[in-house]
Write an enzyme that holds these catalytic residues in place. Structure first.
Site, PDB file in Angstrom:
ATOM      1  CG  ASP A  21      34.287  31.737  41.460  1.00  0.00           C
ATOM      2  OD1 ASP A  21      34.287  32.691  41.381  1.00  0.00           O
ATOM      3  OD2 ASP A  21      33.942  30.863  42.463  1.00  0.00           O
ATOM      4  N   GLY A  22      36.989  33.288  40.635  1.00  0.00           N
ATOM      5  CA  GLY A  22      38.359  33.562  41.138  1.00  0.00           C
ATOM      6  C   GLY A  22      38.808  34.997  40.791  1.00  0.00           C
ATOM      7  N   GLY A  24      37.817  38.089  41.389  1.00  0.00           N
ATOM      8  CA  GLY A  24      38.198  39.192  42.471  1.00  0.00           C
ATOM      9  C   GLY A  24      39.177  38.809  43.367  1.00  0.00           C
ATOM     10  CD1 TRP A  26      45.061  35.531  38.994  1.00  0.00           C
ATOM     11  CD2 TRP A  26      44.390  37.851  38.528  1.00  0.00           C
ATOM     12  NE1 TRP A  26      45.890  36.186  38.195  1.00  0.00           N
ATOM     13  CE2 TRP A  26      45.689  37.299  37.890  1.00  0.00           C
ATOM     14  CE3 TRP A  26      44.099  39.056  38.073  1.00  0.00           C
ATOM     15  CZ2 TRP A  26      46.304  38.094  36.900  1.00  0.00           C
ATOM     16  CZ3 TRP A  26      44.828  39.948  37.384  1.00  0.00           C
ATOM     17  CH2 TRP A  26      45.882  39.595  36.591  1.00  0.00           C
ATOM     18  CG  ASN A  69      27.225  36.835  39.273  1.00  0.00           C
ATOM     19  OD1 ASN A  69      27.620  36.022  38.461  1.00  0.00           O
ATOM     20  ND2 ASN A  69      27.698  36.607  40.606  1.00  0.00           N
ATOM     21  NE  ARG A  72      29.622  38.972  41.932  1.00  0.00           N
ATOM     22  CZ  ARG A  72      30.809  38.211  41.587  1.00  0.00           C
ATOM     23  NH1 ARG A  72      31.632  38.876  41.117  1.00  0.00           N
ATOM     24  NH2 ARG A  72      30.995  36.972  42.038  1.00  0.00           N
ATOM     25  NE  ARG A 189      32.621  27.618  41.685  1.00  0.00           N
ATOM     26  CZ  ARG A 189      31.619  28.298  42.098  1.00  0.00           C
ATOM     27  NH1 ARG A 189      30.526  27.463  42.108  1.00  0.00           N
ATOM     28  NH2 ARG A 189      31.424  29.707  42.440  1.00  0.00           N
ATOM     29  NE  ARG A 195      29.876  28.922  46.301  1.00  0.00           N
ATOM     30  CZ  ARG A 195      30.503  29.401  47.187  1.00  0.00           C
ATOM     31  NH1 ARG A 195      31.075  28.596  48.136  1.00  0.00           N
ATOM     32  NH2 ARG A 195      31.108  30.667  47.092  1.00  0.00           N
TER      33      ARG A 195
HETATM   34  C1  IPE Z   1      29.340  31.819  39.834  1.00  0.00           C
HETATM   35  O1  IPE Z   1      30.563  32.280  40.456  1.00  0.00           O
HETATM   36  C2  IPE Z   1      28.776  32.542  38.698  1.00  0.00           C
HETATM   37  C3  IPE Z   1      29.668  32.953  37.827  1.00  0.00           C
HETATM   38  C4  IPE Z   1      31.122  32.311  37.522  1.00  0.00           C
HETATM   39  C5  IPE Z   1      29.444  33.493  36.712  1.00  0.00           C
HETATM   40  P1  IPE Z   1      30.134  32.984  41.824  1.00  0.00           P
HETATM   41  O2  IPE Z   1      31.389  33.709  42.448  1.00  0.00           O
HETATM   42  O3  IPE Z   1      29.147  34.347  41.486  1.00  0.00           O
HETATM   43  O4  IPE Z   1      29.344  32.030  42.773  1.00  0.00           O
HETATM   44  P2  IPE Z   1      29.251  32.086  44.249  1.00  0.00           P
HETATM   45  O5  IPE Z   1      28.130  33.031  44.600  1.00  0.00           O
HETATM   46  O6  IPE Z   1      30.328  32.502  45.103  1.00  0.00           O
HETATM   47  O7  IPE Z   1      28.709  30.814  44.739  1.00  0.00           O
HETATM   48  C1  IPE Z   2      34.054  35.162  38.673  1.00  0.00           C
HETATM   49  O1  IPE Z   2      34.910  35.506  39.500  1.00  0.00           O
HETATM   50  C2  IPE Z   2      33.441  36.164  37.553  1.00  0.00           C
HETATM   51  C3  IPE Z   2      31.965  36.392  37.817  1.00  0.00           C
HETATM   52  C4  IPE Z   2      31.332  35.859  38.638  1.00  0.00           C
HETATM   53  C5  IPE Z   2      31.417  37.234  37.089  1.00  0.00           C
HETATM   54  P1  IPE Z   2      34.219  36.218  40.840  1.00  0.00           P
HETATM   55  O2  IPE Z   2      34.321  37.744  40.660  1.00  0.00           O
HETATM   56  O3  IPE Z   2      33.442  35.516  41.360  1.00  0.00           O
HETATM   57  O4  IPE Z   2      35.754  35.976  41.918  1.00  0.00           O
HETATM   58  P2  IPE Z   2      35.820  35.990  43.186  1.00  0.00           P
HETATM   59  O5  IPE Z   2      35.217  34.634  43.497  1.00  0.00           O
HETATM   60  O6  IPE Z   2      35.171  37.044  44.019  1.00  0.00           O
HETATM   61  O7  IPE Z   2      37.440  35.648  43.501  1.00  0.00           O
HETATM   62 MG    MG Z   3      33.339  34.152  42.643  1.00  0.00          MG
END
Ligand code: IPE
Ligand code: IPE
Ligand code: MG
Length: 248
Positions: A21-22, A24, A26, A69, A72, A189, A195
């Protein structure tokens, strides 16, 4: 000095699950569009895959795309789907050279055709590798998989193939997408979120959870080592008392 020297090789987790996660955030920090974060997340995937395999971890499960997802923006979803195809194709030789088997869990048939086909090709071409299995959770939802398992059990019960007594912990596990894979001892995570996000709810029942503020594209082998060391310093009691563990 690398943290790797502090890892107790006799207490290595067999299965590590990660919520990557993270990406976006970054990208935002680098004043770039979100998809730039996903593209850079691939480097971290390489790092942890290599790091885990070098240590001797047998199963690594990465959460790559949840069923949630799909909500999105279309552009982001399409870019991710294309990135999965490109990455699987590009990394196949490396996976084979390192004897890493590729597996995917989730509602694979409802992924775009190209993504589905690339995964099938990847799984087929690496099926004989046995050093470590890399499981990608794609179009995955833990509630979806538990529901599917329940439906199958109900059907087989109705058909007389299963008795009520046979429905236990072990049988449930066998009806999940992770059938045959030991439960993760450690779940990591990144990005500071605390979570589970519909990930491996059944399988994580007794996993040690490790959260780090590092954003996924920055996640390195050292971050993996830090998580493993934290895991090794915990007392896993499984309902017992600390004293009971010392005696056994
Ligand atoms: C969880 O990340 C799913 C993946 C890493 C693929 P999200 O970024 O989608 O999770 P939430 O919605 O913030 O809990
Ligand atoms: C996790 O990073 C990748 C996927 C869910 C595919 P995010 O895209 O959720 O990044 P944030 O949480 O928006 O920073
Ligand atoms: Mg995320």
């Amino acid at each position: 000095m690398s943290l790797q020297t502090q890892i107790d090789m006799t207490k290595l987790p067999q299965h590590i699950a990660i919520i990557m996660d993270g990406n976006g955030r970054w990208a935002k920090q680098h004043n770039k569009p979100r998809v730039f974060g996903h593209q850079n997340g691939v480097k971290a995937v390489r790092q942890v895959t290599e790091g885990a395999a070098e240590l001797g971890v047998k199963h690594l499960t990465l959460y790559a795309f949840s069923q949630e997802n799909w909500k999105r923006p279309k552009f982001e979803v399409n870019t991710l789907m294309k990135l999965f195809v490109k990455t699987v194709e590009k990394e196949l030789d490396t996976l084979n050279n390192n004897s890493i088997k590729l597996n995917a869990i989730g509602d694979l048939e409802n992924l775009p055709k190209d993504t589905y086909k690339a995964l099938l090709r990847g799984m087929e071409s690496t099926q004989d590798n046995n050093r470590m299995t890399l499981h990608l959770a794609l179009n995955y939802s833990s509630r979806w998989e538990i529901m599917n398992a329940t439906k199958r059990i109900a059907r087989e019960y109705k058909e007389g193939l299963l008795t009520e007594d046979q429905i236990n912990d072990e049988l449930m596990s066998q009806y999940l997408t992770t059938s045959g894979i030991p439960d993760p001892e450690l779940m990591i995570r990144s990005s500071g979120e605390h979570r589970i996000s519909n990930y491996l709810l059944w399988q994580l029942s007794y996993s040690e959870l490790y959260f780090t503020d590092v954003l996924w594209p920055d996640f390195s082998k050292e971050d993996l080592y830090a998580a493993i060391i934290s895991y090794q310093n915990r007392e896993r009691r499984f309902g017992m008392t600390g004293d009971q563990l010392i005696k056994s």
